[in-house]
Design a protein around this motif. Structure first.
Motif, short mmCIF file in Angstrom:
data_model
loop_
_atom_site.label_atom_id
_atom_site.label_comp_id
_atom_site.label_asym_id
_atom_site.label_seq_id
_atom_site.Cartn_x
_atom_site.Cartn_y
_atom_site.Cartn_z
N PHE A 388 35.82 37.58 32.74
CA PHE A 388 35.86 38.23 34.06
C PHE A 388 34.51 38.84 34.38
N ASP A 389 34.01 38.59 35.59
CA ASP A 389 32.71 39.10 36.04
C ASP A 389 32.94 39.96 37.28
N ILE A 390 32.70 41.25 37.18
CA ILE A 390 32.94 42.16 38.28
C ILE A 390 32.10 41.79 39.50
N ASN A 391 30.98 41.09 39.28
CA ASN A 391 30.12 40.69 40.39
C ASN A 391 30.69 39.54 41.21
N LYS A 392 31.80 38.97 40.75
CA LYS A 392 32.49 37.93 41.52
C LYS A 392 33.77 38.46 42.16
N LEU A 393 34.05 39.75 41.96
CA LEU A 393 35.23 40.35 42.56
C LEU A 393 34.92 40.72 44.01
N GLN A 394 35.72 40.19 44.95
CA GLN A 394 35.42 40.36 46.37
C GLN A 394 36.37 41.32 47.08
N ASP A 395 37.58 41.47 46.58
CA ASP A 395 38.51 42.40 47.21
C ASP A 395 39.71 42.60 46.30
N SER A 422 62.42 36.36 50.13
CA SER A 422 62.21 37.66 49.50
C SER A 422 60.74 38.02 49.53
N LEU A 423 60.47 39.31 49.69
CA LEU A 423 59.11 39.86 49.66
C LEU A 423 59.07 40.92 48.58
N GLU A 424 58.27 40.66 47.55
CA GLU A 424 58.19 41.57 46.41
C GLU A 424 56.77 42.10 46.28
N PRO A 425 56.59 43.42 46.18
CA PRO A 425 55.23 43.99 46.13
C PRO A 425 54.49 43.60 44.84
N LYS A 426 53.23 43.22 45.01
CA LYS A 426 52.37 42.83 43.90
C LYS A 426 50.93 43.24 44.22
N TRP A 427 50.10 43.26 43.18
CA TRP A 427 48.66 43.43 43.38
C TRP A 427 48.02 42.05 43.50
N TYR A 428 47.05 41.93 44.41
CA TYR A 428 46.29 40.69 44.58
C TYR A 428 44.80 41.02 44.56
N TYR A 429 44.03 40.06 44.09
CA TYR A 429 42.58 40.25 44.10
C TYR A 429 41.90 38.94 44.48
N ARG A 430 40.80 39.06 45.18
CA ARG A 430 40.00 37.89 45.57
C ARG A 430 38.83 37.79 44.62
N TYR A 431 38.79 36.69 43.91
CA TYR A 431 37.78 36.50 42.87
C TYR A 431 37.17 35.11 43.04
N ASN A 432 35.85 35.07 43.18
CA ASN A 432 35.15 33.78 43.30
C ASN A 432 35.76 32.94 44.43
N ASN A 433 36.00 33.60 45.58
CA ASN A 433 36.51 32.97 46.80
C ASN A 433 37.95 32.48 46.71
N GLU A 434 38.73 33.01 45.80
CA GLU A 434 40.14 32.61 45.67
C GLU A 434 41.02 33.84 45.47
N TRP A 435 42.11 33.91 46.24
CA TRP A 435 43.06 35.00 46.10
C TRP A 435 44.03 34.69 44.95
N LYS A 436 44.19 35.67 44.04
CA LYS A 436 45.06 35.51 42.89
C LYS A 436 45.99 36.71 42.77
N MET A 437 47.19 36.45 42.24
CA MET A 437 48.13 37.55 42.02
C MET A 437 47.86 38.16 40.65
N PHE A 438 47.82 39.48 40.61
CA PHE A 438 47.67 40.19 39.35
C PHE A 438 49.05 40.34 38.71
N SER A 439 49.20 39.84 37.50
CA SER A 439 50.47 39.94 36.78
C SER A 439 50.34 40.99 35.71
N GLN A 440 50.94 42.15 35.93
CA GLN A 440 50.78 43.24 34.99
C GLN A 440 51.48 42.95 33.66
#
Length: 446
Positions: A388-395, A422-440
């Motif tokens: 993981f590279d924090i410099n590629k984290l966009q949002d 169904s709509l279930e709350p999750k964390w998402y992050y944009r990394y290297n131009n792609e949105w991904k779901m954070f799975s705790q």
């Protein structure tokens, strides 16, 4: 009367009648109802929306003494702020980028309010929401509006338009009385509002500040009955000559075609795809016409079948994405494109148009979901991921994961009803131009 006189009278009558008939033909103006031009909006599948309803902020951050940062994602707070600032008059818009050396530090000045958008917005488009006095102003994009409430004792104050990623800053002047009202109505009130919480920030790609809640969150899980979009009505809006369109059904897919275009409705995937086969893709539009044309295109067939908002734009690929948002203010994600509207433009017209085939119709249940960790915790865990590279984290943002559930699993729902959404709350992050779901669970079950 002689025979010759009778002929003369008859001739005069015939000539007079001919002249009268000819005059009537020349001057006759029949009363006809005007023929209205054909319009895509003749077959709307939803509603039309104004720019301010589609291009909306997703976060508000206020900076207080000792770098205390409070923020919110609540839609009601966004609407209140935009309503207030859209009544101001702005003038003397100028580029002051060279005078701001450190944007993160500038943003964190006490008294600053930050209104953040999910992607860069063309100022030329957003001046339709704001009252900009200057007839001509610089062309630029921004993703943050900063209101400086420190200048309430002067004759005028400043509002800034920033691009956090491109490090550009433009400034406009407003009357100081507007700042005083804003400070009382919005800035000061946020410190004690239950809709605001404490935030912190990190620096991601290109030193862009990303704002994160310090405390964990507890949000509800929602379930809705979907309502299908009328595909025949949409076809009549998207095709130039609906009468020649041929319709076919293959398994769970409906297909509509003419000589230049094809529309497919994927029932098993809940997707609609329209493709214009005659359009070239070798032209790139500027960001303002690209976003404006996309909004107009959806308005033309009343395509806003839910709470869609502008989410992202890629001018290099002539692409615009509008995403569904929950009424509370959180974006909705899914494994496919069912929670968004995607448009790709070609040389002269739309090239491809993809969207979900349903709207969220009836709320059938809501219940508290599992608590989410804080945004700070999420980023700290992401940093532990191999490579993981924090410099590629966009949002980073809280959002809802959209999925289909079988009705048979849900209590209190008619078994003849369709599947529920169904709509279930999750964390998402944009990394290297792609949105991904954070799975705790990937971290907490170690």
């Amino acid at each position: 009367m002689t025979y010759e006189n009778i002929k003369t009278v008859i001739l005069v009558i015939l000539v007079g009648s001919s002249v009268l008939f000819t005059w009537n033909l020349w001057t006759f103006q029949p009363h006809l109802d005007p023929i209205e031009p054909s319009s895509m909006a003749d077959h709307p599948i939803g509603t039309e929306k104004e720019i301010k309803e589609v291009v909306k902020p997703y976060q508000i951050m206020n900076v207080f003494e000792n770098d205390k940062l409070v923020g919110t994602m609540h839609s009601s707070e966004m609407d209140g702020v935009i309503k207030e600032i859209s009544g101001w008059t702005y003038e003397k818009i100028e580029d002051i980028s060279n005078s701001i050396n450190d944007i993160p530090s500038f943003l964190m000045k006490e008294g600053h309010s930050m209104i953040l958008f999910p992607d860069e917005v063309p100022f030329e488009l957003y001046r339709n929401v704001l009252k900009v006095v200057d007839k001509e102003s610089p062309n630029f994009n921004f993703d943050t509006i900063v209101i400086d409430s420190n200048d309430t004792n002067e004759e005028f104050g400043f509002v800034y338009f920033l691009s956090r990623s491109n490090h550009q800053v433009f400034r406009g002047e407003i009357d100081a009385s507007f700042l005083q009202e804003y400070k009382n109505n919005q800035y000061v009130a946020s410190a004690s509002s239950e809709n605001f919480a404490e935030f912190d920030f990190i620096l991601g790609e290109n030193n862009k500040p990303i704002y994160l809640p310090v405390e964990g969150l507890t949000l509800n899980k929602w379930m809705y009955l979907p309502e299908d979009i009328d595909a025949d009505r949409l076809m009549k809006s998207l095709f130039s000559e609906p009468s020649v369109v041929q319709r076919s059904v293959q398994s769970s897919t409906k297909e509509y075609t003419d000589s230049t275009s094809i529309m497919r409705v994927y029932g098993d995937r809940n997707l609609i795809s329209f493709k214009n086969l005659s359009v070239g893709t070798d032209r790139m539009m500027e960001s303002n016409p690209l976003l404006r044309r996309s909004i107009d295109y959806i308005n033309d067939h009343g395509g806003w079948t839910g709470n869609y908002r502008f989410f992202s734009m890629d001018p290099e690929r002539d692409q615009v994405v509008f995403r569904l948002y929950h009424s509370a203010g959180y974006p909705i994600f899914s494994d496919s494109a069912i929670s968004k509207i995607e448009l790709e433009w070609g040389q002269n017209a739309i090239n491809e148009y993809v969207r979900g085939d349903f709207s969220l119709d009836t709320l059938i249940s809501d219940e508290a979901a599992e608590p989410l960790p804080s945004g700070v915790e999420v980023v700290n865990l992401l940093k532990r991921m191999p490579g993981f590279d924090i410099n590629k984290l966009q949002d980073v943002t809280v959002g809802y994961k959209m999925s289909k559930d079988q009705v048979s699993k849900q209590e209190g729902v008619n078994s003849n009803s369709p599947d529920v959404i169904s709509l279930e709350p999750k964390w998402y992050y944009r990394y290297n131009n792609e949105w991904k779901m954070f799975s705790q669970e990937d971290f907490f079950n170690e």
